[in-house]
Design a protein around this motif. Sequence first.
Motif, PDB file in Angstrom:
ATOM      1  N   THR A 334      31.633  16.835  59.789  1.00  0.00           N
ATOM      2  CA  THR A 334      32.905  17.272  60.362  1.00  0.00           C
ATOM      3  C   THR A 334      33.035  18.792  60.413  1.00  0.00           C
ATOM      4  O   THR A 334      32.472  19.504  59.570  1.00  0.00           O
ATOM      5  CB  THR A 334      34.091  16.692  59.558  1.00  0.00           C
ATOM      6  N   LEU A 335      33.781  19.266  61.390  1.00  0.00           N
ATOM      7  CA  LEU A 335      34.105  20.693  61.499  1.00  0.00           C
ATOM      8  C   LEU A 335      35.535  20.953  61.054  1.00  0.00           C
ATOM      9  O   LEU A 335      36.007  22.080  61.097  1.00  0.00           O
ATOM     10  CB  LEU A 335      33.909  21.159  62.950  1.00  0.00           C
ATOM     11  N   GLU A 336      36.217  19.882  60.649  1.00  0.00           N
ATOM     12  CA  GLU A 336      37.585  19.993  60.161  1.00  0.00           C
ATOM     13  C   GLU A 336      37.582  19.860  58.630  1.00  0.00           C
ATOM     14  O   GLU A 336      36.539  19.745  58.008  1.00  0.00           O
ATOM     15  CB  GLU A 336      38.456  18.903  60.799  1.00  0.00           C
ATOM     16  N   CYS A 337      38.744  19.822  58.028  1.00  0.00           N
ATOM     17  CA  CYS A 337      38.869  19.739  56.577  1.00  0.00           C
ATOM     18  C   CYS A 337      38.160  18.497  56.018  1.00  0.00           C
ATOM     19  O   CYS A 337      38.392  17.374  56.471  1.00  0.00           O
ATOM     20  CB  CYS A 337      40.348  19.691  56.191  1.00  0.00           C
ATOM     21  N   ARG A 338      37.291  18.708  55.046  1.00  0.00           N
ATOM     22  CA  ARG A 338      36.530  17.580  54.485  1.00  0.00           C
ATOM     23  C   ARG A 338      37.428  16.643  53.670  1.00  0.00           C
ATOM     24  O   ARG A 338      37.184  15.438  53.609  1.00  0.00           O
ATOM     25  CB  ARG A 338      35.393  18.105  53.616  1.00  0.00           C
ATOM     26  N   SER A 341      38.940  14.174  56.020  1.00  0.00           N
ATOM     27  CA  SER A 341      37.911  13.219  56.428  1.00  0.00           C
ATOM     28  C   SER A 341      37.627  12.213  55.319  1.00  0.00           C
ATOM     29  O   SER A 341      37.475  11.014  55.572  1.00  0.00           O
ATOM     30  CB  SER A 341      36.627  13.970  56.796  1.00  0.00           C
ATOM     31  N   LYS A 356      47.836  16.419  55.339  1.00  0.00           N
ATOM     32  CA  LYS A 356      47.511  17.513  56.264  1.00  0.00           C
ATOM     33  C   LYS A 356      48.492  18.683  56.103  1.00  0.00           C
ATOM     34  O   LYS A 356      48.116  19.847  56.247  1.00  0.00           O
ATOM     35  CB  LYS A 356      47.532  17.004  57.707  1.00  0.00           C
ATOM     36  N   GLY A 360      45.020  23.244  52.887  1.00  0.00           N
ATOM     37  CA  GLY A 360      44.566  24.211  53.871  1.00  0.00           C
ATOM     38  C   GLY A 360      44.280  25.587  53.317  1.00  0.00           C
ATOM     39  O   GLY A 360      44.490  26.587  53.997  1.00  0.00           O
ATOM     40  N   ILE A 367      35.016  24.290  54.481  1.00  0.00           N
ATOM     41  CA  ILE A 367      35.529  24.567  55.828  1.00  0.00           C
ATOM     42  C   ILE A 367      36.876  25.277  55.753  1.00  0.00           C
ATOM     43  O   ILE A 367      37.131  26.238  56.488  1.00  0.00           O
ATOM     44  CB  ILE A 367      35.623  23.263  56.641  1.00  0.00           C
ATOM     45  N   CYS A 368      37.742  24.821  54.855  1.00  0.00           N
ATOM     46  CA  CYS A 368      39.032  25.498  54.680  1.00  0.00           C
ATOM     47  C   CYS A 368      38.826  26.934  54.206  1.00  0.00           C
ATOM     48  O   CYS A 368      39.578  27.836  54.600  1.00  0.00           O
ATOM     49  CB  CYS A 368      39.899  24.738  53.681  1.00  0.00           C
ATOM     50  N   LYS A 371      38.098  29.262  57.002  1.00  0.00           N
ATOM     51  CA  LYS A 371      39.276  29.583  57.812  1.00  0.00           C
ATOM     52  C   LYS A 371      40.301  30.414  57.043  1.00  0.00           C
ATOM     53  O   LYS A 371      41.293  30.860  57.616  1.00  0.00           O
ATOM     54  CB  LYS A 371      39.923  28.281  58.297  1.00  0.00           C
TER      55      LYS A 371
END
Length: 421
Positions: A334-338, A341, A356, A360, A367-368, A371
């Motif tokens: 994933t490219l979003e928050c693990r 997922s 969600k 963050g 990944i977070c 960002k």
Amino acid sequence: MAILPTGYGKSLPYQLYPLVLQAMGEVTSKVIVCCPLISLMKDQVKRANAFEGITAAYIGQSQDKENILSADIIFGSPEALLSSEWKDKLNDLNITVIVIDEFHLIATWGQNDKDSKLAFRRWFGEIGELRTICPGACVLALSATCTQKAKKRVMKVVTFKADHVSIFISPDKRNIKYIVKRVTNNTEMSMTWVVDGLLELGKLFPKILIYCKSISDVAKIFDYITDEVSEELRSCVAMYHSETEDAIKETILTSISDPQDKIRIIISTNALGMGVDFKNLSNVILFGPPNSMLDVVQELGRAGRNGERAVAILMYKSHHLSQCDEEVKVLYHTLECRRISMMKPFLGDNDLEQLKLDIGDHTCCDICQQKCTCKNCALLTLEKLLTGQDFSSYQYDEELSDTSDEMSDEIIDDNKSDFEP
């Protein structure tokens, strides 16, 4: 059905139930507990017998069947409880409660998999038969983690009614940071940073548990690390699997609850898991993921049980994901928050939306952190080792220190579970 995190006292209701019955004058009522592992039964019997006025025993504890049958709480594996030898005996008892401990195993161990491989322990899939043997008993099903899909399977096997009572607390542990790292197909090369850290920090190396998918990988990593360090530091490394000698197992189990014990690195299969007190462990590495998300969460959840900040590093080689469920593959790619997922199989839509909103920052996952704009992301010691940061000012109390990153690996010799029935 109760799905509650480790440490919530899931066992207390059935441990105290006999005392309540005694106070009501119902002295003949019994509780049977279906339990997956002998080690778990031993621990639970010891805990239950610590209560004054309660007796507990497990099938296999002795040859004296009458002594077992006279206990208030009787533990047994599904293979034992559903055997012809014990079914008739249980039928003659006044059993008012059936407890199914680690009930998620009904779905993971008790049914044939998608590739038509036979169930690991098929009697878990037949556990509903206990309701026929004890028709007047109510059922208490307990687990720390269970996906929505597995829950439906369990309800069918155990014949739970639609109006059954369900208690659920999310298995998400906010204090654990998740990092995925693809590594090369050379097992030894993927562990050089661990060796470097052990050489640099010695007995101040942070205590870590490295889970492997096979005994072969456990031995390979153990041999590599111990070959690369001095004889004195070799005592800081241990391995644990189903074939490990009992004396060594006991030493390792004792070391897990002592943050200052000389054993700093434990390399293990999933034989080291359920029923073990990991309360002082802050670092876990998965060297290759388990095949199901349920098992991923179980193994990662060994870290951070004391509520302190923890880190879990998910290392994998290119072939490691080939046998995994799709949801596990998504977690790793994933490219979003693990965290999002990872929790999707466990949470309903409303809980997922709330999650969600709540997360963050850099302490959530790699990944977070990428960002994050704070420019001052703190790292725990294991992350610093992974990223090759300087340790000139390192102090022993690394769990109060600071938390990020990625990894890759080689052919798995054996994908079977290494649990000991």
